[in-house]
Design an enzyme around this catalytic site. Sequence first.
Site, PDB file in Angstrom:
ATOM      1  N   ASN A   8     -27.927 -45.211 -19.770  1.00 58.97           N
ATOM      2  CA  ASN A   8     -28.899 -44.632 -20.695  1.00 58.97           C
ATOM      3  C   ASN A   8     -28.364 -43.262 -21.111  1.00 58.97           C
ATOM      4  OD1 ASN A   8     -31.078 -43.600 -22.052  1.00 58.97           O
ATOM      5  ND2 ASN A   8     -32.377 -43.382 -20.235  1.00 58.97           N
ATOM      6  N   TRP A   9     -27.819 -43.203 -22.318  1.00 56.51           N
ATOM      7  CA  TRP A   9     -27.183 -41.951 -22.762  1.00 56.51           C
ATOM      8  C   TRP A   9     -28.175 -40.940 -23.311  1.00 56.51           C
ATOM      9  CZ3 TRP A   9     -22.408 -44.471 -25.662  1.00 56.51           C
ATOM     10  CH2 TRP A   9     -21.494 -44.911 -24.688  1.00 56.51           C
ATOM     11  N   LYS A  10     -29.418 -41.335 -23.461  1.00 55.70           N
ATOM     12  CA  LYS A  10     -30.460 -40.410 -23.955  1.00 55.70           C
ATOM     13  C   LYS A  10     -29.987 -39.736 -25.244  1.00 55.70           C
ATOM     14  CE  LYS A  10     -32.047 -40.069 -19.242  1.00 55.70           C
ATOM     15  NZ  LYS A  10     -32.780 -39.366 -18.209  1.00 55.70           N
ATOM     16  N   HIS A  96     -39.354 -45.905 -21.247  1.00 51.89           N
ATOM     17  CA  HIS A  96     -38.751 -44.895 -20.372  1.00 51.89           C
ATOM     18  C   HIS A  96     -39.752 -43.755 -20.142  1.00 51.89           C
ATOM     19  CE1 HIS A  96     -36.164 -41.698 -18.925  1.00 51.89           C
ATOM     20  NE2 HIS A  96     -35.334 -42.645 -18.551  1.00 51.89           N
ATOM     21  N   GLU A  98     -39.502 -40.666 -20.103  1.00 47.02           N
ATOM     22  CA  GLU A  98     -39.427 -39.555 -21.071  1.00 47.02           C
ATOM     23  C   GLU A  98     -40.166 -39.913 -22.354  1.00 47.02           C
ATOM     24  OE1 GLU A  98     -35.173 -39.144 -20.916  1.00 47.02           O
ATOM     25  OE2 GLU A  98     -35.363 -38.422 -18.860  1.00 47.02           O
ATOM     26  N   GLU A 166     -38.075 -46.644 -12.058  1.00 48.93           N
ATOM     27  CA  GLU A 166     -37.522 -45.289 -11.995  1.00 48.93           C
ATOM     28  C   GLU A 166     -38.620 -44.314 -11.573  1.00 48.93           C
ATOM     29  OE1 GLU A 166     -33.910 -44.795 -14.792  1.00 48.93           O
ATOM     30  OE2 GLU A 166     -35.694 -44.637 -16.019  1.00 48.93           O
ATOM     31  N   GLY A 172     -33.001 -37.378 -13.188  1.00 47.07           N
ATOM     32  CA  GLY A 172     -32.312 -36.149 -13.575  1.00 47.07           C
ATOM     33  C   GLY A 172     -32.491 -35.001 -12.608  1.00 47.07           C
ATOM     34  N   SER A 208     -31.263 -40.579 -10.582  1.00 41.65           N
ATOM     35  CA  SER A 208     -30.199 -39.871  -9.856  1.00 41.65           C
ATOM     36  C   SER A 208     -29.226 -40.809  -9.133  1.00 41.65           C
ATOM     37  CB  SER A 208     -30.790 -38.851  -8.885  1.00 41.65           C
ATOM     38  OG  SER A 208     -31.489 -37.846  -9.607  1.00 41.65           O
ATOM     39  N   GLY A 229     -28.579 -42.476 -15.922  1.00 46.47           N
ATOM     40  CA  GLY A 229     -28.593 -41.458 -16.972  1.00 46.47           C
ATOM     41  C   GLY A 229     -27.370 -40.568 -16.867  1.00 46.47           C
ATOM     42  N   GLY A 230     -27.538 -39.412 -16.219  1.00 43.53           N
ATOM     43  CA  GLY A 230     -26.482 -38.395 -16.144  1.00 43.53           C
ATOM     44  C   GLY A 230     -25.113 -38.935 -15.760  1.00 43.53           C
TER      45      GLY A 230
HETATM   46  P1  PGA Z   1     -30.634 -40.025 -14.200  1.00 42.90           P
HETATM   47  O1  PGA Z   1     -31.512 -40.722 -15.338  1.00 42.90           O
HETATM   48  O2  PGA Z   1     -29.652 -41.040 -13.701  1.00 42.90           O
HETATM   49  O3  PGA Z   1     -29.964 -38.872 -14.894  1.00 42.90           O
HETATM   50  O4  PGA Z   1     -31.563 -39.591 -13.129  1.00 42.90           O
HETATM   51  C1  PGA Z   1     -31.956 -42.055 -15.206  1.00 42.90           C
HETATM   52  C2  PGA Z   1     -32.767 -42.433 -16.406  1.00 42.90           C
HETATM   53  O5  PGA Z   1     -33.506 -41.597 -16.938  1.00 42.90           O
HETATM   54  O6  PGA Z   1     -32.715 -43.588 -16.883  1.00 42.90           O
END
Ligand code: PGA
Length: 243
Positions: A8-10, A96, A98, A166, A172, A208, A229-230
């Site tokens: 997930n590159w956001k 998601h 967010e 999640e 994050g 994470s 994500g990250g």
């Molecule tokens: P993260 O993000 O790996 O940076 O914690 C995961 C996500 O939001 O899908």
Amino acid sequence: MKKIFAANWKLNKTPLESKSFCEELLQKLDSQFFENSEVFIFPQNYSVGITSQTLKGSKIKVGPQNIHFETKGAFTGENSAEIAKYFGCELVLLGHSERRQYFGENSEGLNKKIRLTQALDMLPVFCIGETLVERQNEQTENVCFNQLESAFDQVDRLKRIVIAYEPVWAIGTGQVATIAQVAQIHKSLFNKMNDLGFKSFQILYGGSVKPDNAKELLAVPYVDGFLIGGASLEVDSFVKICL
Ligand code: PGA
């Protein structure tokens, strides 16, 4: 069952950065890897086309991070799943945290989006998870079950769906859920999805996930892969998680 590694590159990566990531990734994952694993990539919307084009003919699947629940019409600023499909997308990331937190996504809208995704024969990757306060109040299971139930009205149980669990407090933050926490909720979610009548589903963990915790998490029963994500922004760390 194949393990799923979803990036997930956001709101990151230009089209060119997305392209070079994919070119490098294709060199690092061989055909043997894809016998036991699937890779999904969710780029920022402007990069969906070039990502899909770069990965054309490979086994890696691409999708947008959100869609509108109508395919066309007077919805200025929204994104069309049908156009994503035209660009070669086979997946859609939905719900998601967010999006729920900052953009007011709710179960009613998400239900329409899941149904549209299915109607277009694309695969929904549907995110759920509790906040820290909800976990502290021992509401984790209730919250997740409710997020599932309230989004699944008239959703086709025979079509494949992927759930991404999640915990919001782990996204994050570097604060990953413990193995015991992951084991408990994934087992409950597996049973719940069966109770709800789904015949073909996988449950990913997200929050994470890094190269140094991936092996241990992937060994947990009912963890079918990750939403990352990250650590998915650099080819090397993403590949280390995959291999
Ligand atoms: P993260 O993000 O790996 O940076 O914690 C995961 C996500 O939001 O899908």
